[in-house]
Design a protein around this motif. Structure first.
Motif, mmCIF file in Angstrom:
data_model
loop_
_atom_site.group_PDB
_atom_site.id
_atom_site.type_symbol
_atom_site.label_atom_id
_atom_site.label_comp_id
_atom_site.label_asym_id
_atom_site.label_seq_id
_atom_site.Cartn_x
_atom_site.Cartn_y
_atom_site.Cartn_z
ATOM 1 N N ARG A 49 -5.967 4.690 -70.669
ATOM 2 C CA ARG A 49 -4.945 3.670 -70.432
ATOM 3 C C ARG A 49 -5.570 2.406 -69.834
ATOM 4 O O ARG A 49 -5.259 1.293 -70.243
ATOM 5 C CB ARG A 49 -3.902 4.256 -69.479
ATOM 6 N N LYS A 52 -7.545 0.584 -72.453
ATOM 7 C CA LYS A 52 -6.637 -0.100 -73.384
ATOM 8 C C LYS A 52 -6.155 -1.422 -72.784
ATOM 9 O O LYS A 52 -6.107 -2.451 -73.444
ATOM 10 C CB LYS A 52 -5.459 0.833 -73.688
ATOM 11 N N TYR A 270 0.514 9.019 -68.465
ATOM 12 C CA TYR A 270 1.314 8.806 -69.673
ATOM 13 C C TYR A 270 2.720 8.328 -69.329
ATOM 14 O O TYR A 270 3.576 8.225 -70.190
ATOM 15 C CB TYR A 270 1.390 10.121 -70.474
#
Ligand code: HEM
Ligand code: HEM
Length: 332
Positions: A49, A52, A270
């Motif tokens: 994450r 990204k 998530y």
């Protein structure tokens, strides 16, 4: 449904852990396999994450501000609310993460009366509940470090003494436990207000039930189903030094507390709980508002073949001259 389903999901997880320990002696699964798997899932998710976010282009200077931008010397600029320097950004970020400064400006907009006039009012309860929740969480996590460190540093013992200032005659209760419970109850019940309920998702409730479960099992563990803290330490050291010992000596409440934390850890990257990392990587917060002094160039720009005005004028020089259109380079 969006409240009941996540509620029963957490209850099902608790029953799964309860059944696992009570009927199947599943100490290896719950005390060794689940923590390692959840930790691995958490690390992979967290790194993925952050990578990204880090490789996403930031083509524009998109700082969100609420103060005067730095411009001419005689116009006083807002150093923190519209930071033009790295120090300003750092201070603003500090206020944001420690005191939720932007949330403290949270306003309420309501339609009043028969003529349905839009009225803005102050609403500081969300800020207060969030502050209570997060600061208590931080204190609880810091206090928990005593399970991971040997010898336990003095500052943790001091924090513990301070937190248990109000001694009861049995086990001292922690102020942070009371405050975190109040904070999470507000965060939960505010989701039932009409408009909030409409935009709330099952995952919003799931997180609150999961954290609620961790808090309740922790409090029960401390005040009713006591765990031997020395064994807890041996168990955790075993996990950390990759020499796990399947411990049969804990009651079921310890496993409920511990496994709910493992699940929270695995789910964290998530979920929206990643706001803990996102706040630091958010371009609306971490960019300087100096667009009048410095051109913000997209670092991911690639060379583009352009056709400049000068080139265009040269190309149509004769046509422009014939039409009597003045040219920047001169009509000669
Ligand atoms: C740098 C660290 C963190 C910052 C600055 C931060 C900031 C915030 C803020 C400003 C809110 C209020 C958002 C809103 O509802 O408008 C919030 C909500 C929340 N945060 Fe954090 N947070 C941090 C870390 C964490 C951690 C570590 C956890 C737990 C694992 C956590 C759990 C939550 C929860 C459960 C909510 C409430 C969500 C809801 O409204 O349902 N936060 N956080
Ligand atoms: C591997 C991680 C963790 C372990 C092994 C663990 C274990 C324990 C144990 C043994 C107790 C009883 C303490 C006592 O008797 O004094 C406890 C209490 C508690 N735990 Fe945890 N815990 C962990 C993480 C967390 C986290 C992340 C939270 C926060 C959401 C939390 C929230 C609580 C609360 C609220 C209590 C009640 C008493 C206190 O504040 O110390 N625990 N935990």
């Amino acid at each position: 449904m969006k409240v009941i389903l996540p509620f029963f999901l957490v209850i099902a997880i608790v029953f799964f852990i309860y059944g696992g320990i009570k009927f199947y002696d599943a100490h290896i699964i719950l005390g060794i396999i689940i923590p390692y798997v959840c930790f691995a899932v958490a690390i992979v998710g967290f790194v993925a994450r952050v990578i990204k976010w880090a490789i996403s282009p930031v083509p524009f200077n998109i700082t969100t501000v609420c103060g005067q931008q730095k411009s001419l010397p005689f116009i006083r600029h807002s150093f923190i609310e519209s930071p033009a320097s790295r120090t300003g950004v750092f201070i603003r970020m500090l206020f944001e993460t420690l005191f939720f400064r932007s949330l403290s400006r949270n306003d309420r907009a309501e339609l009043y009366g028969n003529e349905r006039r839009l009225i803005y009012g102050r609403d500081r309860y969300l800020w207060l509940a969030s502050i209570l929740f997060h600061w208590s969480l931080l204190i609880i996590v810091l206090r928990h470090l005593r399970f991971f460190l040997e010898p336990v540093p003095h500052w943790i013992l001091f924090l513990q003494d301070l937190d248990s200032l109000f001694q009861s005659h049995l086990t001292p209760f922690y102020i942070s436990n009371v405050l975190i419970s109040m904070g999470i109850l507000y965060l939960f019940f505010r989701r039932f207000k009409k408009r909030n309920y409409y935009i709330s998702l099952p995952s919003d409730y799931f997180i609150l039930f999961l954290i609620g479960g961790i808090i309740i099992s922790g409090i029960l563990l401390r005040h009713i189903y006591r765990a031997d803290l020395y064994s807890v330490k041996v168990f955790l050291y075993g996990l950390i030094y990759l020499n796990p010992v399947p411990f049969g000596g804990f009651g079921v409440m310890f496993y409920i507390h511990f496994c709910l934390i493992c699940i929270l850890l695995a789910y964290l990257p998530y979920s929206k709980l990643m706001h803990m990392a996102g706040v630091f990587l958010s371009p609306t917060r971490n960019i300087r508002n100096d667009s009048r002094a410095r051109r913000h160039i997209n670092p991911w720009n690639y060379p583009v073949k352009v056709h400049s005005y000068e080139e265009w004028e040269k190309e149509f020089k004769d046509a422009l001259k014939e039409a009597g259109i003045p040219q920047e380079g001169g009509n000669g």
